[in-house]
Design an enzyme around this catalytic site. Structure first.
Site, short mmCIF file in Angstrom:
data_model
loop_
_atom_site.label_atom_id
_atom_site.label_comp_id
_atom_site.label_asym_id
_atom_site.label_seq_id
_atom_site.Cartn_x
_atom_site.Cartn_y
_atom_site.Cartn_z
N TRP A 108 11.19 99.16 91.19
CA TRP A 108 11.13 97.50 91.59
C TRP A 108 10.49 97.04 90.75
CZ3 TRP A 108 13.05 94.01 95.08
CH2 TRP A 108 12.39 93.09 95.15
N MET A 109 10.81 95.49 90.39
CA MET A 109 10.18 94.61 89.67
C MET A 109 10.04 93.09 90.37
SD MET A 109 10.68 93.14 85.85
CE MET A 109 12.35 92.48 85.93
N TRP B 241 10.27 96.42 97.14
CA TRP B 241 8.74 95.98 96.95
C TRP B 241 7.83 97.00 97.73
CZ3 TRP B 241 4.56 94.00 99.67
CH2 TRP B 241 3.57 93.26 98.82
N TRP C 289 14.21 85.92 96.78
CA TRP C 289 13.55 86.76 97.78
C TRP C 289 14.49 87.02 99.27
CZ3 TRP C 289 10.20 90.12 97.22
CH2 TRP C 289 9.06 89.98 96.18
N ASP D 96 7.98 89.04 89.92
CA ASP D 96 7.55 88.08 89.01
C ASP D 96 7.18 88.48 87.51
OD1 ASP D 96 7.59 87.24 91.64
OD2 ASP D 96 5.24 86.68 91.48
N GLN E 184 5.20 92.31 88.10
CA GLN E 184 5.03 92.73 89.32
C GLN E 184 5.83 93.92 89.41
OE1 GLN E 184 2.93 91.26 92.31
NE2 GLN E 184 2.17 91.33 90.26
N PHE F 44 -1.57 91.37 92.28
CA PHE F 44 -0.61 90.50 92.66
C PHE F 44 -0.33 89.54 91.11
CE2 PHE F 44 0.36 89.76 97.29
CZ PHE F 44 1.02 90.74 97.50
C1 FRU Z 1 6.04 85.72 94.08
C2 FRU Z 1 5.00 86.34 94.85
C3 FRU Z 1 3.53 85.85 94.24
C4 FRU Z 1 2.77 87.05 94.60
C5 FRU Z 1 3.70 88.42 94.33
C6 FRU Z 1 3.48 89.63 95.00
O1 FRU Z 1 7.31 86.24 93.97
O2 FRU Z 1 5.21 86.49 96.17
O3 FRU Z 1 3.00 84.87 95.00
O4 FRU Z 1 1.50 87.25 93.83
O5 FRU Z 1 4.85 87.81 94.60
O6 FRU Z 1 4.47 90.55 94.56
#
Ligand code: FRU
Length: 487
Positions: free
Chosen positions: A21-22, A48, A291, A24, A40, A80
């Site tokens: 998973w990836m 996630w 999302w 941001d 991320q 994060f």
């Molecule tokens: C945005 C977010 C950020 C957070 C990250 C968590 O997509 O919700 O606000 O830091 O993803 O993965």
């Protein structure tokens, strides 16, 4: 640009992790000849979960090499989103010999049962071109007494006051902090109440200055992503504000924001830090998903990819300023452009061009004569297609993906993606098709529409259907892959 071993939807031109998973993009920075993309990342699952910072580097923004994970969660929390900068002047004291990289990120610690989570800002540094990282022992460097959503620091150097500025998402506002050394932070101001889109939590801000095209004027641009709220149809999306920043306060010129992208699949976009002045570009990329359905998209063994990196510019139109975006010029060397007939008139009929390539770059100008609509059909296979509908009566361009392949993982996936355009007499289109995405740029990047698709093949052919009249097509070419497609 890796092999297609993990499935037909793996992109050729876009960054996607080899596995898992990836979300941001994080820590976008240019240093010592390399663009760094952190992101991320959940290394143990395709959904996630506990966030790490994955890492990739590139010399040309298109071909990426995935490296080891840069930051792991620890007892202070998950890692994060955040940013990275080059500490050229050793303001931190971490780099007595050579300049190095500092990452500024959010620690997210889940609350115990019934308690709220805790989000704080922290830093880590690297003296070996981002290959290994040390977390600062004095972390966290910034906490909040009242805010629960307190995250996604984007940091830049503000020369006039000799300070670092941190732009932080704080609930449904953006807060600005300043620091001489990336360690001691002072609150400056807060922006956003009563202005812009507020249907979701604000996330992943960015603030930078852009020169207005064909003028010496400069303006500040504030990107703010707005999270998904199931009560609204939109899903997650990104807005921007244009105004002034004086080192302490951001003031918007307008009383509303604009959308950065009219497609559903461009979120959490932020720009690269430290691109050398002689290059001078402001380049950003976004997470090419939404999302609303990101955890369900039908890829195999990996999940999510980034948008193409895009160069930003600012245009003034009748006293208002607008952000324009186009794929970086480095992309050109991946295509061989074949110019088609100089000028073609279409009247009530269809013409089809064979493509049959795994990624395509197409550009054309469309001049309305008297047609009611022009459909550009990207035929992925015999029965899978995506339509771009240019609707002259309703003055809008729509991207319709209801027949594009796998769509049944989310009802939201097939709802409208469209952009309203006042003057449609002459339009210029650039369309980039990869294994599982379509990126449409209209009028030299005035409007962008970024959209995932999950067909069996990228694009077998392109058809043009002109309805109830004529359109004239000119200036157009199709770019086919230059390099071996098996890459
Ligand atoms: C945005 C977010 C950020 C957070 C990250 C968590 O997509 O919700 O606000 O830091 O993803 O993965």
């Amino acid at each position: 640009m890796k092999t297609n071993a993990l499935g037909k939807h793996r992109p050729h031109l876009h960054f996607a992790p080899q596995n898992n998973w990836m979300n941001d993009p994080n820590g976008l920075v240019f240093f010592d000849g390399e663009y760094h993309l952190f992101y991320q990342y959940h290394p143990y699952s395709t959904i996630w979960g506990p966030m790490h910072w994955g890492h990739a580097v590139s010399k040309d923004l298109i071909e990426w090499e995935e490296l080891d994970i840069a930051l792991y969660p620890d007892k202070v929390g998950m890692i994060f989103s955040g940013s990275a900068v080059v500490d050229w002047e050793n303001t931190t004291g971490f780099f007595p010999n050579e300049p190095g990289l500092v990452a500024i990120f959010t620690y997210h610690l889940d609350g115990k049962e019934g308690e709220e989570p805790n989000q704080t800002q922290a830093i880590a540094y690297s003296s070996d071109r981002g290959r290994t990282w040390k977390k600062y022992e004095g972390n966290p460097v910034l906490a909040s007494e009242s805010k629960i959503d307190f995250r996604d620091p984007k940091v830049f150097w503000y020369e006039q006051t000799n300070k670092w500025i941190m732009v932080l998402a704080t609930g449904q506002t953006i807060s600005f902090y300043s620091s001489p050394n990336l360690i001691d932070w002072e609150f400056e101001s807060e922006f956003g109440e009563g202005i812009g889109l507020h249907h979701g939590v604000w996330e992943c801000p960015d603030l930078f200055q852009l020169k207005v095209s064909e003028s010496n004027e400069k303006k500040w641009v504030l990107f703010v992503s707005v999270g998904d709220n199931p009560d609204f149809e939109t899903g997650s999306q990104t807005q921007y504000f244009i105004g002034e920043f004086d080192g302490q306060t951001f003031a918007s010129d307008q009383d509303s924001s604009c959308l950065l992208d009219f497609g559903k699949d461009n979120y959490a976009g932020v720009s690269f830090s430290d691109i050398p002045e002689k290059d001078g570009r402001r380049i950003y990329l976004g997470w090419m998903s939404n999302w609303r359905y990101a955890n369900e998209v039908p890829t195999n063994g990996w999940r999510s990819q980034m948008t193409l990196p895009r160069e930003l510019s600012l245009q003034e139109i009748e006293g208002e300023y607008y952000v324009y975006q186009l794929p970086v010029k480095e992309l050109e060397s991946y295509f061989l452009n074949v110019a088609l007939d100089e000028e073609m008139i279409y009247a009530n009929g269809t013409r089809t061009f064979q493509i049959g390539k795994s990624y395509v770059n197409c550009s054309l100008s469309i001049e309305r004569q008297d047609a009611a609509q022009l459909e550009i059909v990207l035929n992925h296979s015999n029965d899978q297609f995506t339509k771009i509908e240019i609707d002259y009566n309703n003055k809008e361009v729509r991207l319709v993906r209801k027949d594009s392949g796998i769509i049944d993982f989310s009802t939201n996936f097939i709802s409208d993606q469209k952009v309203k355009i006042d003057n449609m007499t002459k339009l210029n289109f650039r369309i980039i098709i990869d294994s599982s995405s379509i990126e449409l740029f209209i009028n030299e990047g005035q409007y962008a529409l970024t959209s995932l698709v999950y067909p069996d093949h990228p694009c077998e052919s392109l058809s043009f259907n002109s309805m109830d009249g004529e359109v004239k097509l000119h200036n157009w070419y199709i770019g086919k892959p230059i390099q071996s497609e098996s890459k």
